[in-house]
Design an enzyme around this catalytic site. Structure first.
Site, PDB file in Angstrom:
ATOM      1  CB  SER A 128      -0.909   0.032   1.223  1.00 32.55           C
ATOM      2  OG  SER A 128      -1.643   1.246   1.229  1.00 32.55           O
ATOM      3  CE  LYS A 182      -3.082  -2.304  -0.517  1.00 37.87           C
ATOM      4  NZ  LYS A 182      -3.581  -2.295  -1.837  1.00 37.87           N
ATOM      5  CG  HIS A 185      -4.899  -0.911   3.984  1.00 39.30           C
ATOM      6  ND1 HIS A 185      -5.084  -0.328   2.744  1.00 39.30           N
ATOM      7  CD2 HIS A 185      -4.095  -0.069   4.674  1.00 39.30           C
ATOM      8  CE1 HIS A 185      -4.423   0.816   2.703  1.00 39.30           C
ATOM      9  NE2 HIS A 185      -3.819   0.995   3.847  1.00 39.30           N
ATOM     10  CG  ASN A 186      -7.127  -1.303  -0.471  1.00 39.39           C
ATOM     11  OD1 ASN A 186      -6.141  -1.220   0.263  1.00 39.39           O
ATOM     12  ND2 ASN A 186      -7.032  -1.290  -1.781  1.00 39.39           N
ATOM     13  CD  GLU A 189      -7.331   3.566   0.482  1.00 37.40           C
ATOM     14  OE1 GLU A 189      -6.346   2.858   0.799  1.00 37.40           O
ATOM     15  OE2 GLU A 189      -7.593   3.852  -0.697  1.00 37.40           O
TER      16      GLU A 189
HETATM   17  P1  NBP Z   1      -0.849  -2.038 -13.980  1.00 37.51           P
HETATM   18  O1  NBP Z   1      -1.845  -2.656 -13.089  1.00 37.51           O
HETATM   19  O2  NBP Z   1      -1.278  -0.933 -14.866  1.00 37.51           O
HETATM   20  O3  NBP Z   1      -0.232  -3.217 -14.909  1.00 37.51           O
HETATM   21  C1  NBP Z   1       0.679  -2.923 -15.949  1.00 37.51           C
HETATM   22  C2  NBP Z   1       1.778  -3.958 -15.965  1.00 37.51           C
HETATM   23  O4  NBP Z   1       1.238  -5.266 -16.188  1.00 37.51           O
HETATM   24  C3  NBP Z   1       2.751  -3.701 -17.105  1.00 37.51           C
HETATM   25  O5  NBP Z   1       4.045  -4.018 -16.667  1.00 37.51           O
HETATM   26  C4  NBP Z   1       2.254  -4.681 -18.166  1.00 37.51           C
HETATM   27  O6  NBP Z   1       3.243  -5.023 -19.105  1.00 37.51           O
HETATM   28  C5  NBP Z   1       1.926  -5.855 -17.303  1.00 37.51           C
HETATM   29  N1  NBP Z   1       1.118  -6.895 -17.962  1.00 37.51           N
HETATM   30  C6  NBP Z   1      -0.184  -6.879 -18.337  1.00 37.51           C
HETATM   31 BR1  NBP Z   1      -1.295  -5.452 -18.196  1.00 37.51          BR
HETATM   32  N2  NBP Z   1      -0.585  -8.025 -18.888  1.00 37.51           N
HETATM   33  C7  NBP Z   1       0.501  -8.816 -18.875  1.00 37.51           C
HETATM   34  C8  NBP Z   1       0.726 -10.138 -19.318  1.00 37.51           C
HETATM   35  N3  NBP Z   1      -0.253 -10.873 -19.839  1.00 37.51           N
HETATM   36  N4  NBP Z   1       1.971 -10.630 -19.179  1.00 37.51           N
HETATM   37  C9  NBP Z   1       2.960  -9.914 -18.644  1.00 37.51           C
HETATM   38  N5  NBP Z   1       2.800  -8.647 -18.187  1.00 37.51           N
HETATM   39  C10 NBP Z   1       1.584  -8.103 -18.320  1.00 37.51           C
HETATM   40  O7  NBP Z   1       0.454  -1.590 -13.168  1.00 37.51           O
HETATM   41  P2  NBP Z   1       0.569  -0.798 -11.768  1.00 37.51           P
HETATM   42  O8  NBP Z   1      -0.403   0.324 -11.680  1.00 37.51           O
HETATM   43  O9  NBP Z   1       2.019  -0.539 -11.619  1.00 37.51           O
HETATM   44  O10 NBP Z   1       0.126  -1.880 -10.685  1.00 37.51           O
HETATM   45  C11 NBP Z   1       0.795  -3.126 -10.548  1.00 37.51           C
HETATM   46  C12 NBP Z   1       0.067  -3.941  -9.510  1.00 37.51           C
HETATM   47  O11 NBP Z   1       0.144  -3.272  -8.261  1.00 37.51           O
HETATM   48  C13 NBP Z   1      -1.418  -4.128  -9.796  1.00 37.51           C
HETATM   49  O12 NBP Z   1      -1.818  -5.404  -9.404  1.00 37.51           O
HETATM   50  C14 NBP Z   1      -2.090  -3.099  -8.936  1.00 37.51           C
HETATM   51  O13 NBP Z   1      -3.400  -3.455  -8.565  1.00 37.51           O
HETATM   52  C15 NBP Z   1      -1.158  -3.087  -7.737  1.00 37.51           C
HETATM   53  N6  NBP Z   1      -1.165  -1.833  -6.962  1.00 37.51           N
HETATM   54  C16 NBP Z   1      -1.210  -0.634  -7.598  1.00 37.51           C
HETATM   55  C17 NBP Z   1      -1.199   0.533  -6.864  1.00 37.51           C
HETATM   56  C18 NBP Z   1      -1.218   1.858  -7.560  1.00 37.51           C
HETATM   57  O14 NBP Z   1      -1.282   2.874  -6.857  1.00 37.51           O
HETATM   58  N7  NBP Z   1      -1.130   1.925  -8.891  1.00 37.51           N
HETATM   59  C19 NBP Z   1      -1.125   0.477  -5.482  1.00 37.51           C
HETATM   60  C20 NBP Z   1      -1.041  -0.762  -4.859  1.00 37.51           C
HETATM   61  C21 NBP Z   1      -1.068  -1.911  -5.623  1.00 37.51           C
HETATM   62  P3  NBP Z   1       3.399  -4.171 -20.474  1.00 37.51           P
HETATM   63  O15 NBP Z   1       4.223  -2.980 -20.117  1.00 37.51           O
HETATM   64  O16 NBP Z   1       4.091  -5.104 -21.385  1.00 37.51           O
HETATM   65  O17 NBP Z   1       2.015  -3.809 -20.935  1.00 37.51           O
END
Ligand code: NBP
Length: 473
Positions: A128, A182, A185-186, A189
């Site tokens: 988080s 987690k 937690h959300n 939130e």
């Molecule tokens: P995203 O949730 O937007 O995912 C994008 C990533 O997933 C890219 O690296 C993309 O690769 C990869 N990907 C996908 Br889409 N399909 C794929 C596949 N079939 N094979 C391999 N790679 C694949 O990224 P994020 O916002 O950085 O979040 C990452 C995780 O963390 C998520 O589960 C999210 O729920 C969690 N999270 C996010 C936050 C936040 O604030 N954003 C906070 C806490 C947790 P590519 O570049 O090749 O398309």
């Protein structure tokens, strides 16, 4: 050179987590399905530490020291399964896959069980704090085996947020425990945010304060017991003026709240576990109501009370008390859900430790969490946070103001679903008798569902259609 840990999935979260690891002196292997992102990361931030870029899964895995620690930071759901299927065949017994995405804990349990068969540790980990947290220190909630935590814990604790020198990372419990915590937690939130929104709404439309004035109120609150990240950013958002129109920013934003699903999961899971989380549920429903534009438009001219403002001084203070009391209830409900999940799945979660790792890095970080930790330290078997001395006293002292604030909302037609649900929960728990007795009578009447009595053991049924004698069932 080999990498101590690797991150695959280099969107905002993965990239910042990899940088955080590198900045802490851990050589980190980096990989992304689209390798342009891997190159960009190393080009832009290569001087922050040791990055070992890999173009293929094989290269990536080969660059990791044994036992391998591989962090997946991809979109939750299908992409996570796809990445596991791609990497698992390349791993050996004893290796670890850490899923840092927002997975549903049931998916984590399924994945953990499947990988355990191959001797690979699957560590579903709640992270988080958004992208800022990932870079500068998130709150980290790892599940999985205790053995895997021995190899991962020091790394995770190293890159986590610290409060009073204590890391905001600890082993939550086996398999899906980390993602479960987690999720809750959300959910908390969501509740926290809804309660803050209701406080704002009352100050604005019951007391007639401007957004800038309300920002000041929140700034003051942030110096007291409500001190928290969410209260702090609320003041910032309310004080912000829209550059294009010169209006308060909050007045130019469309009033339809969105959600990604973890709040909904918290409520769905609570229903499955039979845990009453009305405060959290109302927060999820409040976002849902806001999003029903057609329904709202069709209802806009329904009659309501005339909106005479409240004049009484001290209203902001009363709202602060209502907010604090309602917040205590939301946490009491969330911790109840954690304890119920822990009992259901045999996780052995230490609730006080959860409060400890939420003190920094995450969105609900707050001074208040120290009180929760203290409450569980003082009594590990605490049936509800509402019974802890500090919280019982605080809610008791706040209850008159809490009731007055809700009454004001009702009188003026300002909805307070979060405040009201929290108070109803409090009053339900403290009630000597609940009308559930009548419900049981009705159920026995129409469905012969039987009832238990206050004065005798056993189940009973009344012959409602007959002479109304009672039978043992
Ligand atoms: P995203 O949730 O937007 O995912 C994008 C990533 O997933 C890219 O690296 C993309 O690769 C990869 N990907 C996908 Br889409 N399909 C794929 C596949 N079939 N094979 C391999 N790679 C694949 O990224 P994020 O916002 O950085 O979040 C990452 C995780 O963390 C998520 O589960 C999210 O729920 C969690 N999270 C996010 C936050 C936040 O604030 N954003 C906070 C806490 C947790 P590519 O570049 O090749 O398309």
């Amino acid at each position: 050179q080999q990498a101590r840990i690797g991150v695959t999935g280099l969107a905002v979260m993965g990239r910042n987590l990899a940088r955080n690891l590198a900045r802490h002196g851990h050589p980190v292997a980096v990989h992304n399905r689209t390798s342009a992102k891997t190159k960009a990361l190393v080009e832009e931030f290569g001087d922050e530490g040791t990055f070992l870029p890999a173009e293929t899964p094989e290269q990536f895995v080969a660059s990791l020291e044994r036992p391998r620690r591989l962090v997946i930071m991809v979109k939750a759901g299908g992409p996570t399964d796809a990445v596991i299927d791609e990497f698992a065949p390349l791993l050996e017994p004893g290796d670890m896959i850490v899923d840092g995405g927002n997975a549903h804990f049931a998916d984590t349990r399924r994945r953990e069980a499947a990988l355990r068969e191959r001797g690979v540790h699957f560590v579903g980990t709640g992270i988080s704090g958004g992208e800022e947290g990932a870079l500068n220190g998130p709150s980290i909630m790892p599940g999985g085996s205790a053995e895997s935590y021995e190899a991962l814990g020091p790394l995770l604790e190293d890159i986590s947020a610290k409060v009073d020198g204590v890391p905001c990372a600890t082993h939550v419990g086996p398999d899906g425990a980390g993602h479960f915590v987690k999720m809750v937690h959300n959910g908390i939130e969501y509740a926290d945010m809804q309660l803050i929104a209701e406080a704002y709404d009352l100050l604005r439309y019951a007391a007639g304060l401007s957004p800038a004035e309300i920002a000041e109120v929140f700034r003051t609150w942030n110096t007291g017991r409500l001190e928290s990240y969410l209260i702090e950013i609320t003041a910032e958002v309310l004080a912000h003026t829209d550059a294009a129109t010169g209006k308060p920013f909050v007045d130019v934003v469309l009033d339809q709240a969105e959600q990604k699903g973890t709040g909904r999961w918290t409520v769905q899971t609570a229903l499955d576990l039979g845990v009453p989380v009305g405060g959290i549920a109302e927060a999820v429903f409040a976002r849902s109501v806001s999003g029903h534009a057609d329904l709202r438009e069709a209802s806009r001219n329904l009659p309501g009370p005339s909106r005479a403002k409240v004049e009484e001084s001290g209203f902001a203070d009363a709202v602060e008390q209502a907010l604090y009391a309602s917040k205590i209830v939301a946490y009491a409900q969330g911790f109840h859900e954690i304890q119920a999940g822990s009992a259901e799945y045999g996780w052995g979660i230490d609730p006080g430790a959860m409060a400890t790792i939420w003190r920094g890095g995450c969105i609900i970080r707050a001074r208040f969490l120290d009180k929760i930790r203290e409450a569980y330290d003082a009594d590990p078997g605490l049936p509800t946070l509402l019974r802890a001395e500090h919280f019982a006293e605080a809610v008791g002292a706040a209850q008159d103001a809490w009731r007055q604030v809700i009454t004001t909302g009702v009188r003026l037609g300002i909805p307070t679903p979060g405040f009201s649900a929290a108070l109803a929960y409090y009053d339900s728990l403290r009630a000597d008798r609940l009308p559930a007795a009548l419900t049981q009578g009705q159920r026995d009447f129409f469905g012969a569902h039987t009832y238990r009595r206050t004065d005798r053991d056993g189940s009973f049924h009344t012959l409602w259609g007959g002479d109304r004698t009672e039978t043992g069932a």
